[in-house]
Design an enzyme around this catalytic site. Structure first.
Site, PDB file in Angstrom:
ATOM      1  N   GLU A  79     -10.145   9.079   0.270  1.00  0.00           N
ATOM      2  CA  GLU A  79      -9.567   9.713   1.443  1.00  0.00           C
ATOM      3  C   GLU A  79      -8.663  11.318   0.211  1.00  0.00           C
ATOM      4  O   GLU A  79      -8.986  11.248  -0.676  1.00  0.00           O
ATOM      5  CB  GLU A  79      -8.701   9.313   2.176  1.00  0.00           C
ATOM      6  N   ASN A 137      -6.230  13.942   1.370  1.00  0.00           N
ATOM      7  CA  ASN A 137      -5.117  13.943   2.082  1.00  0.00           C
ATOM      8  C   ASN A 137      -5.041  15.595   2.169  1.00  0.00           C
ATOM      9  O   ASN A 137      -4.103  15.875   1.119  1.00  0.00           O
ATOM     10  CB  ASN A 137      -3.931  13.256   1.483  1.00  0.00           C
ATOM     11  N   ASN A 166       1.037  -1.369   0.114  1.00  0.00           N
ATOM     12  CA  ASN A 166       0.199  -0.198   0.104  1.00  0.00           C
ATOM     13  C   ASN A 166       0.554   1.276   0.270  1.00  0.00           C
ATOM     14  O   ASN A 166       0.148   2.275  -0.022  1.00  0.00           O
ATOM     15  CB  ASN A 166      -0.989   0.250   0.898  1.00  0.00           C
TER      16      ASN A 166
END
Length: 776
Positions: A350, A352, A297
């Site tokens: 998501e 950041n 990841n």
């Protein structure tokens, strides 16, 4: 090009507004060809004048006099570079082990803030604020990692009367919590991944949720990122183990061990949209970055644009990213990450709330300095009109970023620490950001290196093992790849293990070169791990020819100061001057080659394989190598295939250049060489030496199978077995933490634990014994 020269000349003048009228009159009064280009040229001039005035105004009316950088390494150096361009002084903070680091050397001021451990230095908010006030800094840039997404720190900075060069705490809290951000994104109209919209309580709860969501699932930390605190699970047992490991990593890395679970999309593309938002309501979405080459990841190689997206999908992604920014009243730079499948269905992953590691590829395909814009936004300056006029930007050319790490690909990418004994960067390009509207179609390929190290610097166990980010840009993907390959071939890092060979292997990979890859690329293309890059037969012959040339240089010292060429004082009459036997040793093969050399108008090397009996010839026109140098440049000549019988042809040959890295001598006095990412040991022998070598005793490797050895420098977090216990093959034995990643060590075979040689909490070296097993 003439228009460009005229414009650049005018911009250098102090009387820009006056010269615009003069140029306009000139264009209209000259021939019709120039007149037809008047509108385009005037628009280009206006953009360049606006850009020139903007930069000059910002230097004269600097947004800040002094900025503290609450970070280290390459990102601190990157921020310092933009601050210098703006005439802003910089303040570096550093830990005890970073006292001699590059960012400390480059900053205008430096302050020690604590010992090596991040919790005692780079994560100490009060110390950093105190240094900012003591130094007279007016703003703090957090970089990425450490405190960059800490809302408490952002509030503390601003409540102390300083500007925080990043988003405010509100959007940071909203987006930094992955559980909450998913709800907000859904409400803003973003497509979201199916999953549990809440906090996972414990491992039992995790298993229950995983069954409801449906396997496979992704277990990940609600806070943080960078691949830490994340595991994919395909069954109940993997959920339990992954939950425990991810929770511990999250607590260690982010101080927040809340976890969430969502559906894991098999082999997606990891696509992200860079955004910039100012305090005046403007939001700009940059072209996408493809970040699908990942290991555990963690991103390894990024590119922009993506081979997957159509313009329609790109724009839809950008519009959703803009909507999310407006829904959260976002400011500064940020990145909206998404997962996309092969049919271009995509989902919000998501956001950041910081500058990304991979931001350079976006800068190169748009010609914009993102750090510059972050500083301007923090000073309440609006984004320039030429960006806000077209908020969904497209890419100009193609860019790649390779993350260069101190890790050993041949040992499952285990991190490596120690000094950079030899460190030589490839030649980089000098360039200035010209702005999005600049025409870059005639620009030469760019090589950029963002690094925080230098020759002699130390890679520490305390921080991320990144050495640098190697970035290239060109007008096409093919040329950008070729530029990257040349840069990787000329990048010299010696003294510790690194991943240059693996990066070079990826860029050689056919699937990657076609752009048809997803996040399973490494798992599928390197299913047995990385065992070294295999050379073609032609490349092997190239390497042998260079190795023999090096051997001749060692033996007879017939080098000039710079080049290995024929020595005019020797007349070999076309006869075989030298004969050699070359043994090529690789990770999985060993092969003999018989070599004859003739020195004519070039060095003619005839090579024959002992195994396949294939024979080929290499003609070395030039070998540029000093004995002991890290790089050898061979110029091979090839006779052109032509039917032209003209005797006046100047040169009937074509030439190709090949770079070979010399990495030292082995214990057998073999040459350790690297070509196109493939590391080989070549033992060059005379025929007599070869015949005698058949009588040498083979080297017997030491048997360490009865020990569990620590594969990397790190801390023993837990020991899961005891003396006298019987263990099964594959059973978890211990957990070692290195660079904030928890690594599970398992039994290679069944057996009984005889002795525990290390205790939890111990700091271990590479190959230090953890457990000893009883002899069978």
């Amino acid at each position: 090009s003439n228009y460009q020269l005229i414009i650049d000349h005018i911009i250098l003048s102090d009387m820009i507004s006056c010269r615009v009228h003069i140029l306009s009159s000139f264009l209209l009064s000259t021939n019709t060809t120039i007149s037809r280009n008047y509108r385009v040229t005037r628009q280009l001039l206006k953009h360049k004048v606006d850009k020139h005035n903007s930069i000059n105004n910002n230097v004269i009316n600097k947004p800040f006099e002094k900025i503290l950088i609450a970070n280290r390494g390459e990102i601190a150096c990157r921020i310092i570079r933009t601050c210098k361009d703006l005439g802003i002084k910089t303040v570096a903070v550093y830990s005890e082990v970073d006292a001699n680091s590059k960012h400390v050397r480059e900053a205008d001021e430096k302050y020690l803030i604590g010992p090596a451990a991040s919790k005692d230095s780079y994560l100490c908010m009060d110390k950093i604020i105190h240094v900012a006030q003591l130094s007279g800094a007016q703003a703090i840039h957090p970089g990425y990692g450490f405190l960059s997404e800490n809302a408490k720190f952002a509030d503390l900075v601003e409540s102390s009367g300083l500007a925080f060069i990043g988003p405010s705490s509100g959007p940071m809290n909203a987006m930094g919590d992955k559980i909450n951000s998913k709800r907000i994104a859904k409400a803003a109209g973003c497509f979201t991944i199916p999953g549990y919209e809440g906090e996972v309580l414990d491992s039992d709860h995790a298993v229950t949720l995983a069954k409801e969501v449906g396997y496979p699932v992704m277990i990940k930390a609600s806070a943080g990122g960078g691949g830490k605190g994340m595991r994919v699970a395909y069954n109940d047992a993997e959920v339990r183990e992954g939950f425990a490991l991810s929770k511990a990593e999250a607590l260690s890395s982010f101080g927040d061990d809340r976890m969430l679970i969502e559906r894991f999309i098999e082999d997606p593309h990891h696509i992200e949209i860079q955004v910039l938002a100012d305090t005046h309501g403007n939001v700009v979405a940059f072209p996408e970055r493809e970040c699908s080459v990942q290991r555990r990841n963690q991103k390894v190689i990024e590119e922009s644009p993506s081979c997957l997206l159509t313009p329609k999908t790109r724009k839809l992604m950008q519009e959703q990213a803009i909507a999310l920014c407006k829904a959260t009243n976002y400011r500064s730079a940020g990145t909206v990450e998404m997962l996309a499948d092969g049919k271009q269905n995509f989902y919000f992953l998501e956001m950041n709330t910081r500058l990304q590691v991979e931001h350079p590829v976006t800068e190169l395909v748009t010609d914009e300095d993102l750090v510059y814009h972050m500083i301007m936004i923090a000073a309440n300056r609006p984004l320039p009109d030429y960006l806000t006029a077209q908020p969904c930007l497209s890419a100009k050319g193609w860019s790649f970023e390779s993350r260069v790490y101190a890790e050993d690909p041949l040992r499952s990418f285990l991190p490596s620490i120690g000094p950079l004994v030899t460190y030589r960067e490839p030649e980089s390009s000098e360039y200035k950001y010209e702005g999005y509207q600049t025409d870059t179609r005639n620009r030469s390929p760019i090589v950029r290196i963002d690094t925080g190290v230098f020759e002699g610097a130390e890679i520490s166990v305390h921080y991320d093992p990144m050495i640098s980010k190697l970035v290239t840009h060109a007008n096409s993907r093919e040329i950008a790849i070729e530029t990257m390959e040349r840069a990787l071939d000329s990048y010299v890092i010696q003294g510790l293990s690194n991943n240059l060979c693996f990066l070079r292997s990826v860029f050689r990979n056919k699937v990657f070169r076609k752009g048809k890859y997803g996040t399973k690329f490494i798992a599928e293309q390197y299913s047995k791990g990385f065992i070294g890059e295999k050379l073609t037969e032609s490349e092997t012959f190239d390497l042998i020819a260079v190795a023999v040339g090096m051997q001749v240089a060692r033996e007879q010292l017939i080098l000039t100061s710079d080049h290995f060429k024929q020595d005019s004082s020797h007349d070999y009459d076309g006869q075989a001057e030298k004969s050699y036997v070359v043994q090529v040793l690789g990770p999985e093969e060993s092969e003999l080659y018989f070599v004859d050399m003739v020195n004519e108008d070039a060095v003619i090397v005839t090579i024959r394989s002992d195994k396949s009996n294939v024979q080929d010839i290499r003609e070395i026109a030039d070998l540029d190598w000093r004995i002991g140098d890290a790089i050898a440049s061979a110029k091979f000549r090839v006779l052109n295939n032509t039917n032209d019988t003209d005797d006046e042809i100047e040169d009937p040959y074509s030439y190709r250049n090949t770079l070979v890295q010399f990495e030292g001598y082995s214990s057998r006095l073999g040459l350790q060489l690297r070509l196109s990412g493939s590391q080989k040991e070549l033992v060059v022998m005379s025929p007599i030496q070869h015949s005698l070598s058949n009588h040498m005793l083979p080297i017997v490797a030491k048997d360490v199978s009865k020990y569990l050895l620590c594969p990397m420098p790190g801390t023993l977090i837990s020991l899961n077995v005891s003396e006298g216990q019987f263990v099964e093959a594959g059973q978890q034995l211990a957990i070692v933490e290195a660079m904030k990643m928890q690594n599970v060590l398992r039994a290679a075979k069944s057996g009984v634990v005889k002795a525990c040689r290390s205790k939890p909490g111990s700091h271990l070296k590479v190959d230090q014994i953890i457990l000893e097993f009883a002899s069978p």
